[in-house]
Scaffold this active site. Structure first.
Site, PDB file in Angstrom:
ATOM      1  N   VAL A   1       0.838  -1.189  -0.008  1.00  0.00           N
ATOM      2  CA  VAL A   1       0.072   0.055  -0.075  1.00  0.00           C
ATOM      3  C   VAL A   1       0.917   1.100  -0.071  1.00  0.00           C
ATOM      4  CG1 VAL A   1      -1.691  -1.176   1.365  1.00  0.00           C
ATOM      5  CG2 VAL A   1      -0.081  -0.078   2.702  1.00  0.00           C
TER       6      VAL A   1
ATOM      7  N   PRO B   1       2.230   7.792   1.560  1.00  0.00           N
ATOM      8  CA  PRO B   1       2.639   8.926   1.083  1.00  0.00           C
ATOM      9  C   PRO B   1       3.177  10.058   2.353  1.00  0.00           C
ATOM     10  CG  PRO B   1      -0.009   8.867   1.347  1.00  0.00           C
ATOM     11  CD  PRO B   1       0.873   7.626   1.635  1.00  0.00           C
ATOM     12  N   THR B   2       3.433  11.150   2.346  1.00  0.00           N
ATOM     13  CA  THR B   2       3.949  12.077   3.201  1.00  0.00           C
ATOM     14  C   THR B   2       2.779  12.823   3.727  1.00  0.00           C
ATOM     15  OG1 THR B   2       6.007  12.698   1.856  1.00  0.00           O
ATOM     16  CG2 THR B   2       5.325  14.253   3.798  1.00  0.00           C
TER      17      THR B   2
ATOM     18  N   THR C   1       7.513   1.259   1.438  1.00  0.00           N
ATOM     19  CA  THR C   1       8.613   1.861   1.883  1.00  0.00           C
ATOM     20  C   THR C   1       7.908   2.456   3.251  1.00  0.00           C
ATOM     21  OG1 THR C   1       9.383   2.505  -0.032  1.00  0.00           O
ATOM     22  CG2 THR C   1      10.198   3.617   1.726  1.00  0.00           C
TER      23      THR C   1
ATOM     24  N   LEU D   1      12.005  -1.699  -7.417  1.00  0.00           N
ATOM     25  CA  LEU D   1      11.959  -1.727  -8.863  1.00  0.00           C
ATOM     26  C   LEU D   1      11.869  -0.271  -9.198  1.00  0.00           C
ATOM     27  CD1 LEU D   1       8.938  -3.919  -9.346  1.00  0.00           C
ATOM     28  CD2 LEU D   1      11.468  -4.435  -9.231  1.00  0.00           C
ATOM     29  N   ALA D   2      12.391   0.127 -10.534  1.00  0.00           N
ATOM     30  CA  ALA D   2      12.375   1.624 -10.770  1.00  0.00           C
ATOM     31  C   ALA D   2      11.612   1.826 -12.025  1.00  0.00           C
ATOM     32  CB  ALA D   2      13.671   1.876 -11.439  1.00  0.00           C
TER      33      ALA D   2
ATOM     34  N   ASN E   1      17.387   4.983  -1.354  1.00  0.00           N
ATOM     35  CA  ASN E   1      16.688   6.212  -1.872  1.00  0.00           C
ATOM     36  C   ASN E   1      17.476   7.692  -1.534  1.00  0.00           C
ATOM     37  OD1 ASN E   1      14.954   4.874  -3.444  1.00  0.00           O
ATOM     38  ND2 ASN E   1      13.138   5.098  -2.310  1.00  0.00           N
TER      39      ASN E   1
ATOM     40  N   CYS F   1       9.516   8.822  -5.009  1.00  0.00           N
ATOM     41  CA  CYS F   1      10.151   8.376  -3.586  1.00  0.00           C
ATOM     42  C   CYS F   1      11.221   9.131  -3.116  1.00  0.00           C
ATOM     43  CB  CYS F   1      10.605   6.929  -4.400  1.00  0.00           C
ATOM     44  SG  CYS F   1       9.522   5.530  -4.568  1.00  0.00           S
TER      45      CYS F   1
ATOM     46  N   LYS G   1      10.908  11.305 -15.503  1.00  0.00           N
ATOM     47  CA  LYS G   1      11.891  10.976 -16.370  1.00  0.00           C
ATOM     48  C   LYS G   1      11.412  10.181 -17.549  1.00  0.00           C
ATOM     49  CE  LYS G   1      12.273   6.191 -14.137  1.00  0.00           C
ATOM     50  NZ  LYS G   1      13.326   5.325 -13.305  1.00  0.00           N
TER      51      LYS G   1
END
Length: 517
Positions: A37, A40-41, A79, A111-112, A172, A224, A287
């Site tokens: 899940v 978020p900040t 994370t 994963l990126a 990160n 991230c 990106k």
């Protein structure tokens, strides 16, 4: 990747991938439950702007506890701050039915975006954190067996639960720090006449440093880096480590400074005013190879251009128009003015038409005008492998094959003058990529089992858009024509021959170079 496990093969393979909205029933039947899940900040309350909001984690954990009928292994993929597993364990113990035991593992996601399948099939490492008791180690071994179906066991690393949780934030933070470091050096390079691409290349040859993540740009973005660095700042503050918090906060501040500095350069080059001047912004994703706009440097760039009263034309090959407007609505100080001055374009040519300047904000391949052909030239009996030598010597920042200048015995050429497959083995123009451009588009991995969904799945190879015809762009832009390269993807000398004035990140002004002779 999904068709084979979802549909199976008659009389050969039964389907083993299912989609459902009946979460509680799936929890009851599962042995391993992955917790994936968002974290978020927080935007309000204690730690607003820095702390991770674990509301979705807690909600999912309570659902698991209520639905579980027997022992489960719960795996953190999200994370999370260090020691979150302890909070998860407390909630499960308090809510779950009596007699049910839960083992908590940490298995952070690395994963990126844009390379997720490659990262999944051939990961650098897989971390699995557990408690050091017998139950914890047995649970970790169960997850190891799942991944060992396609990942070599030597790449699966087991460690303590807290270390695994901390490793994701640390990774990160260090990647973001590396980008901010090279961007800080780019500011010095612009003022001294040095070339940041040449500096990055030189320091990247040091094996202790390496060439990865040393590409200067207008700033990092994505969901991230900023979030996780600020979370680390908040953790350090809560642990009464103000010096540590200040150190990591500077990584984010440098990223913001880089965006501000780039915008000021645009204004200064356009004769200190952008009022009613048309400016094309090429790229809005944070990106290439993704449509993700979260924390994209383009957002701050566009808002700054609007504040300067410029007429902004935005083009991105992947990002939906709705996503662009949503980001600008959230961040604009005066959205009505933004709507008045911003136009979303369907093509780069539409964005550039009658524009005074074109800003490359995302490193999409279609904007790149550099020579991608591998050139072989002999120097003192050795073969120097790289891209166009002239492109590199101009300081345009051309990358060499495998990210470095390789010197080795001259490879043998075939009768048609091309290099043999043996001679080109391992050579890549794209960041040491081992990607196999075969029909099935699957990575080469000798460790994959032939019946693995990853090994057997087929997908169509992606086809990029044709490259931008800069000669045509030169015909439709207003003069003097400026190109501001925020990603160092163009050969400045080639564009100057077409009449452009090119300003690149981490490189001295081309006007100053020409004046110096």
């Amino acid at each position: 990747m999904t068709e084979l496990p979802r549909d199976g093969i008659p009389s050969q393979r039964a389907p083993n991938l299912f989609f459902t909205t009946d979460v509680k029933k799936s929890i009851a039947k599962a042995d391993l439950i992955f917790l994936c899940v968002a974290t978020p900040t927080k935007y309000t309350g204690s730690g607003a702007g820095r702390a991770a909001d674990l509301v979705y984690v807690e909600s999912a954990i309570r659902m698991i506890a209520e639905a579980a009928e027997d022992d489960k292994i719960v795996v953190e993929k999200s994370t999370v701050p260090c020691k979150t597993a302890q909070s998860i364990r407390e909630i499960l113990s308090a809510v779950a039915k009596p007699g049910i035991h839960f083992d908590i593992l940490s298995n952070p996601e690395f994963l990126a975006e844009g390379t997720a399948i490659r990262n999944l099939v051939e990961p650098d490492r897989l971390l699995i954190g557990s408690l050091s008791n017998e139950r914890g180690l047995r649970a970790a071994a169960s997850l190891v067996d799942v991944y060992a179906e396609w990942v070599p066991r030597e790449r699966i690393v087991t460690m303590h639960l807290w270390s695994s949780e901390m490793a994701k934030l640390a990774a990160n933070a260090l990647l973001a720090q590396r980008i901010s470091s090279i961007n800080a050096l780019s500011a010095i390079c612009e003022s001294t006449g040095a070339d940041i691409d040449e500096v990055a290349y030189a320091v990247g040859l040091d094996k202790r440093i390496g060439p990865k993540m040393l590409k200067s740009s207008v700033g990092f973005g994505g969901s991230c880096f900023r979030k996780d660095v600020l979370n680390l700042v908040y953790i350090a503050q809560c642990l009464h480590l103000p010096e540590v918090a200040a150190y990591w906060e500077q990584v984010v501040e440098m990223n913001e400074y880089q965006k501000e500095r780039f915008c000021k350069r645009v204004v200064n080059c356009l004769y200190s005013t952008l009022t009613d001047k048309r400016v094309a912004v090429l790229g809005f994703a944070y990106k290439k190879d993704t449509g993700d706009t979260r924390e994209s440097a383009s957002i701050a760039l566009v808002n700054s251009l609007v504040a300067e009263k410029a007429d902004v034309r935005i083009y991105d090959p992947k990002v939906e128009e709705e996503s662009i407007w949503m980001e600008l609505k959230w961040t604009a100080t005066n959205f009505a003015e933004t709507q008045k001055r911003v136009t979303i374009c369907k093509t780069a040519y539409e964005a550039c038409e009658e524009s005074h300047a074109a800003i490359i904000a995302t490193e999409w391949d279609e904007f790149n005008n550099k020579d991608t052909e591998v050139h072989i030239r002999e120097v003192h009996g050795l073969a120097v492998i790289g891209r166009s030598p002239s492109s590199y010597m101009t300081g345009s920042g051309s990358q060499f094959a495998n990210g470095k200048l390789e010197m080795e015995p001259a490879p043998k050429k075939q009768t048609d003058g091309t290099l043999s497959a043996e001679a080109t083995n391992g050579m890549s123009l794209y960041e040491n990529s081992n990607y196999n451009d075969s029909d099935n588009g699957i990575l080469k991995n000798e460790n994959l089992k032939t019946n693995s969904p990853i090994a057997m799945a087929k997908r169509k190879p992606s086809k990029g858009k044709p490259r931008l015809d800069w000669a045509h762009v030169a015909k439709i832009m207003r003069r003097p024509m400026f190109v501001f390269d925020g990603r160092n993807v163009v050969d400045a000398v080639k564009l100057e021959k077409l009449g452009f004035r090119v300003e690149s990140i981490g490189k001295p002004s081309r006007v100053e170079i020409r004046a110096a002779g």
